[in-house]
Design an enzyme around this catalytic site. Structure first.
Site, PDB file in Angstrom:
ATOM      1  N   GLN A  78       0.846  -1.197   0.000  1.00  0.00           N
ATOM      2  CA  GLN A  78       0.000   0.000   0.000  1.00  0.00           C
ATOM      3  C   GLN A  78       0.881   1.246   0.000  1.00  0.00           C
ATOM      4  O   GLN A  78       1.132   1.842   1.045  1.00  0.00           O
ATOM      5  CB  GLN A  78      -0.899  -0.031   1.246  1.00  0.00           C
ATOM      6  N   PHE A  79       1.350   1.656  -1.185  1.00  0.00           N
ATOM      7  CA  PHE A  79       2.244   2.815  -1.261  1.00  0.00           C
ATOM      8  C   PHE A  79       1.581   4.098  -0.795  1.00  0.00           C
ATOM      9  O   PHE A  79       2.248   5.033  -0.362  1.00  0.00           O
ATOM     10  CB  PHE A  79       2.817   2.974  -2.675  1.00  0.00           C
ATOM     11  N   THR A  80       0.247   4.142  -0.813  1.00  0.00           N
ATOM     12  CA  THR A  80      -0.444   5.372  -0.424  1.00  0.00           C
ATOM     13  C   THR A  80      -0.316   5.682   1.064  1.00  0.00           C
ATOM     14  O   THR A  80      -0.682   6.780   1.488  1.00  0.00           O
ATOM     15  CB  THR A  80      -1.935   5.323  -0.825  1.00  0.00           C
TER      16      THR A  80
END
Length: 152
Positions: A78-80
């Protein structure tokens, strides 16, 4: 590195309407990786995750770890989690790790988790994933390597 940990009764992740990872009682963990992260940091974060006593014992106290209950893990990249919203209304993801580093560390975490936890489900790195879950609580915790590990 950041983990958003949700205690769940069940969870699944799908890509293009196909379920690719599914768990029963355990932890759904969204994993954000930065360019400053290393395998050593990943090891510390995983150790902390597995040792967290966030499941209820017979007395209703949160006193048991995922190992104690033979729980499952669902690990989702989950890069966000590294969204920077300080300026304007469009998040910047400059603090997120490069795809090559993030993919390497995500896969490293999966391999290490599988050594300790009998059932580990995963998402697909970089894919458009849909998550379906039933929270147990809800019970959500955020682990940040800046608080768990010493950065140089």
């Amino acid at each position: 590195m950041k983990f958003v940990i949700q205690r769940v009764n069940r969870a699944e992740v799908s890509v293009e309407n196909k379920i690719i990872g599914k768990i029963q009682k355990g932890l759904l963990v969204f994993i954000g990786i930065s360019n400053h992260d290393t395998k050593e940091i990943a090891d510390k974060m995983l150790r902390k995750l597995i040792q967290l006593r966030i499941f209820e014992d017979n007395n209703g106290k949160t006193n048991l770890s995922i190992e104690d209950i033979d729980g499952h893990l669902l690990l989702v990249s989950q890069f966000t989690l590294y969204a920077n919203c300080k300026k304007g209304n469009r998040p910047s993801f400059i603090d997120a790790g490069s795809p090559s580093l993030a993919s390497e560390l995500y896969n490293y975490l999966i391999e290490k988790a599988m050594i300790q936890i009998p059932y580990v489900g995963t998402g697909e790195f970089g894919a458009d994933m849909k998550i379906n879950l039933e929270n147990d609580g809800p019970f959500t915790i955020i682990l940040d390597s800046h608080e768990i590990c010493l950065h140089k």
